[in-house]
Enzyme design. Structure first.
Site, PDB file in Angstrom:
ATOM      1  N   TYR A  99      78.015  74.228  32.821  1.00 59.75           N
ATOM      2  CA  TYR A  99      77.794  75.375  31.426  1.00 59.75           C
ATOM      3  C   TYR A  99      77.467  76.382  32.808  1.00 59.75           C
ATOM      4  O   TYR A  99      77.888  77.187  32.648  1.00 59.75           O
ATOM      5  CB  TYR A  99      75.473  74.879  31.719  1.00 59.75           C
ATOM      6  CG  TYR A  99      75.693  76.997  30.633  1.00 59.75           C
ATOM      7  CD1 TYR A  99      75.898  76.684  29.259  1.00 59.75           C
ATOM      8  CD2 TYR A  99      75.423  77.426  31.182  1.00 59.75           C
ATOM      9  CE1 TYR A  99      75.455  77.631  27.787  1.00 59.75           C
ATOM     10  CE2 TYR A  99      75.081  78.816  30.483  1.00 59.75           C
ATOM     11  CZ  TYR A  99      75.270  78.621  29.026  1.00 59.75           C
ATOM     12  OH  TYR A  99      74.556  80.363  28.358  1.00 59.75           O
ATOM     13  N   ALA A 127      99.709  89.297  27.114  1.00 61.27           N
ATOM     14  CA  ALA A 127      99.877  88.247  26.399  1.00 61.27           C
ATOM     15  C   ALA A 127     101.058  87.191  27.348  1.00 61.27           C
ATOM     16  O   ALA A 127     101.179  86.126  27.404  1.00 61.27           O
ATOM     17  CB  ALA A 127      99.881  88.154  25.139  1.00 61.27           C
ATOM     18  N   HIS A 141      96.590  92.618   6.774  1.00 57.38           N
ATOM     19  CA  HIS A 141      98.075  91.473   6.861  1.00 57.38           C
ATOM     20  C   HIS A 141      97.523  89.871   7.001  1.00 57.38           C
ATOM     21  O   HIS A 141      98.001  88.963   6.038  1.00 57.38           O
ATOM     22  CB  HIS A 141      99.017  91.176   7.630  1.00 57.38           C
ATOM     23  CG  HIS A 141      98.684  91.388   9.059  1.00 57.38           C
ATOM     24  ND1 HIS A 141      97.335  92.282   9.522  1.00 57.38           N
ATOM     25  CD2 HIS A 141      98.769  90.423  10.199  1.00 57.38           C
ATOM     26  CE1 HIS A 141      97.702  91.873  10.985  1.00 57.38           C
ATOM     27  NE2 HIS A 141      98.198  90.658  11.789  1.00 57.38           N
ATOM     28  N   ASP A 180      97.858  94.676  28.212  1.00 56.99           N
ATOM     29  CA  ASP A 180      98.221  93.370  27.652  1.00 56.99           C
ATOM     30  C   ASP A 180      99.035  92.999  28.084  1.00 56.99           C
ATOM     31  O   ASP A 180     100.042  93.158  27.845  1.00 56.99           O
ATOM     32  CB  ASP A 180      97.724  94.415  26.704  1.00 56.99           C
ATOM     33  CG  ASP A 180      97.513  93.052  25.429  1.00 56.99           C
ATOM     34  OD1 ASP A 180      98.039  92.393  25.495  1.00 56.99           O
ATOM     35  OD2 ASP A 180      97.618  93.512  24.200  1.00 56.99           O
ATOM     36  N   LYS A 201      99.722  82.855  24.795  1.00 58.46           N
ATOM     37  CA  LYS A 201     100.980  82.869  25.205  1.00 58.46           C
ATOM     38  C   LYS A 201     101.269  82.357  26.331  1.00 58.46           C
ATOM     39  O   LYS A 201     102.011  81.004  26.469  1.00 58.46           O
ATOM     40  CB  LYS A 201     101.318  84.371  24.710  1.00 58.46           C
ATOM     41  CG  LYS A 201     101.517  84.054  23.081  1.00 58.46           C
ATOM     42  CD  LYS A 201      99.629  84.985  23.232  1.00 58.46           C
ATOM     43  CE  LYS A 201      99.457  85.532  21.533  1.00 58.46           C
ATOM     44  NZ  LYS A 201      98.170  85.672  21.558  1.00 58.46           N
ATOM     45  N   PHE A 235      98.746  96.029  19.946  1.00 54.75           N
ATOM     46  CA  PHE A 235      99.341  95.145  19.557  1.00 54.75           C
ATOM     47  C   PHE A 235      97.863  95.411  18.026  1.00 54.75           C
ATOM     48  O   PHE A 235      96.668  96.325  18.490  1.00 54.75           O
ATOM     49  CB  PHE A 235      98.846  94.057  20.056  1.00 54.75           C
ATOM     50  CG  PHE A 235      98.901  92.138  19.171  1.00 54.75           C
ATOM     51  CD1 PHE A 235      99.951  92.289  18.228  1.00 54.75           C
ATOM     52  CD2 PHE A 235      97.669  91.638  18.951  1.00 54.75           C
ATOM     53  CE1 PHE A 235      99.927  90.759  17.979  1.00 54.75           C
ATOM     54  CE2 PHE A 235      97.584  90.731  17.591  1.00 54.75           C
ATOM     55  CZ  PHE A 235      98.811  89.892  16.944  1.00 54.75           C
ATOM     56  N   ASP A 236      97.964  94.248  17.196  1.00 52.71           N
ATOM     57  CA  ASP A 236      97.070  95.550  15.983  1.00 52.71           C
ATOM     58  C   ASP A 236      95.302  94.342  15.847  1.00 52.71           C
ATOM     59  O   ASP A 236      94.675  95.741  16.057  1.00 52.71           O
ATOM     60  CB  ASP A 236      97.533  94.259  13.920  1.00 52.71           C
ATOM     61  CG  ASP A 236      97.597  93.107  14.750  1.00 52.71           C
ATOM     62  OD1 ASP A 236      97.733  92.322  16.024  1.00 52.71           O
ATOM     63  OD2 ASP A 236      97.514  92.087  13.811  1.00 52.71           O
TER      64      ASP A 236
END
Ligand code: F0G
Length: 458
Positions: A72, A216, A449, A214, A257, A124-125
């Protein structure tokens, strides 16, 4: 004879996939309310809905899974992951999360408040969602070239530095940070140049602001920098990564990704204050500091994946497969965001289904038609995904309307690419018969979406 290019790996394990009939697919589409997110994966032959968490892990990653430390607190796997991230990015502080949007949630809980303005390049969304759900605003400063899909420029993901400067000049006191998405997914998996990242840093310094990447698909971005910016032609991918991240203050990461794992994410930063602030939200939202939403074994696999995917051969194999599919589409004259980006082809639906009005969502219609044709599942990155304007509640038709076909890492062969290309050609050949699109029957307020319910018109 010249020796042809081939993959930098061989296949050790396979997973069967199934074809279906057109009648079956018609029925399944109806049951899914014409939203391909609602299909079961068994109903899909070739799945291009995303490159996120859908890649194949290597033998070394699977071996690392067995060594995961599930403690943990203080897990060895966390420290192995942290050391790898620090080596690749230069960031000393690391907070693991269960995926990229969780990293955004934790970090933005600390940094974003109502009324703030967050400039960036085609957020990004989920990034936009996490900004707008806090009653803040995402301002898109992407270069205008990104809108013209037929324009061949090497770094279409770039930030327009004039737009960025203007945004900061007007709103400096409301801007908590600038966010740069590498590569720029929404604009078509398009890379951002080192020159542009340096420019963003300069503008940020002028206004005393921080820069968050960001990240990714940061490794794919580094590959494009190597291939397209002469200064870096002899640099290794890892050297380019260090140089990119030297221009940022922090990063959010979706490890699904360029981390080559099926689930995971993290925040990394060079600043103690960002770490301390985000830490407070990591524990209640994700988990304790040394696991934050990830299994020990998954952190172990991620450490190996990050190392593998920042090697040239891996990236070359991947991007060449995407280029292989793009060349086929060139042969057939099918328009897509040019030049092809890192992780996907973005078909310009407005140009293909030019008789379908905007209000009937051409890219969604094209997504439906491609699935009908051959059981290939793409994803709409267009007017549906753009959501409604948070103030006027009008649909946002200002951006591009794409059918995105993601290529999963190390998953499909070029024979599958041939199937995708042939199916697209068939739809393209009968495009003039497609005159109507879909109407929305039900939609969520944000990120509609994923769950939208649709009905075909005509
Ligand atoms: N940022 C970018 C640029 C992304 O492409 C994604 C996810 C995220 C953040 C969020 O990460 O999924 O791990 O929570 N993109 C996927 C896609 C879902 O299909 O493009 P996540």
């Amino acid at each position: 004879m010249e020796i042809p290019f081939a993959e930098s790996w061989k296949i050790k394990m396979v997973e069967p996939i199934k074809k279906s009939t057109r009648e079956q697919r018609e029925q399944w589409l109806k049951e899914a309310k014409y939203n391909v997110f609602m299909l079961r994966s068994e109903q899909v032959y070739i799945d291009c809905i995303t490159d996120s968490g859908t890649g194949a892990m290597s033998d070394r990653q699977w071996a690392a899974m067995m060594t995961g430390d599930e403690a943990y607190a203080g897990a060895r796997s966390f420290y192995e992951l942290k050391d790898t991230i620090t080596r690749i990015t230069g960031f000393e502080y690391v907070l693991p999360t269960h995926q990229g949007r969780a990293a955004e949630n934790v970090l933005f809980s600390h940094l974003v408040k109502a009324g703030d303005i967050v400039p960036g390049n085609s957020h990004f969304d989920t990034t936009k969602g996490h900004i707008e759900s806090r009653k803040a605003f995402a301002v898109d400063c992407t270069v205008d070239e990104a809108k013209n899909t037929q324009l061949e420029v090497p770094f279409k993901g770039n930030v327009d530095l004039n737009k960025l400067d203007a945004c900061l000049a007007e709103n400096a006191d409301k801007v908590p940070f600038i966010i740069v998405t590498i590569t720029n997914n929404t604009a078509g998996g398009q890379p951002v140049s080192m020159e542009n990242l340096r420019g963003v840093r300069k503008v940020a310094d002028k206004y005393g602001k921080r820069v968050i990447f960001d990240s990714a698909r940061f490794a794919e971005n580094a590959y494009f920098i190597k291939m397209r910016e002469p200064e870096f032609k002899d640099a290794t991918i890892k050297e380019i990564c260090r140089e990119m991240f030297a221009l940022a203050d922090a990063m959010t990461m979706s490890s699904k990704k360029d981390g080559l794992v099926n689930m995971g994410g993290f925040i990394a930063t060079r600043w103690e204050d960002i770490y301390e602030g985000a830490k407070k939200f990591l524990i209640p939202f994700e988990g304790f500091l040394t696991y934050g939403g990830m299994n020990g074994r998954d952190m172990a696999a991620l450490a190996v994946g990050l190392d593998e995917n920042t090697e040239f051969d891996m990236l070359e194999t991947r991007i060449k497969q995407v280029e292989y599919l793009a060349k086929k589409l060139d042969e057939y004259g099918i328009p897509y965001q040019r030049p092809v980006g890192g992780h996907a082809l973005f078909i310009d639906a407005d140009k293909v289904l030019d008789q379908v009005p905007k209000e009937e969502f051409p890219a969604q219609m094209l997504t439906i038609e491609l699935y009908r044709e051959a059981g290939i599942r793409g994803c709409e990155i267009g007017y549906l995904l753009a959501d409604r304007d948070p103030i006027t509640r009008e649909n946002r038709f200002g951006g591009n309307d794409f059918l995105r076909l993601c290529i999963c890492r190390r998953t499909y062969t070029n024979n599958h690419m041939d199937v995708i290309a042939a199916a697209l050609k068939n739809v393209y050949d009968r495009r003039h018969e497609i005159k109507r699109g879909v109407k929305i029957v039900w939609e969520a307020e944000l990120m509609r979406h994923f769950t939208v319910q649709l009905e075909p018109l005509g």
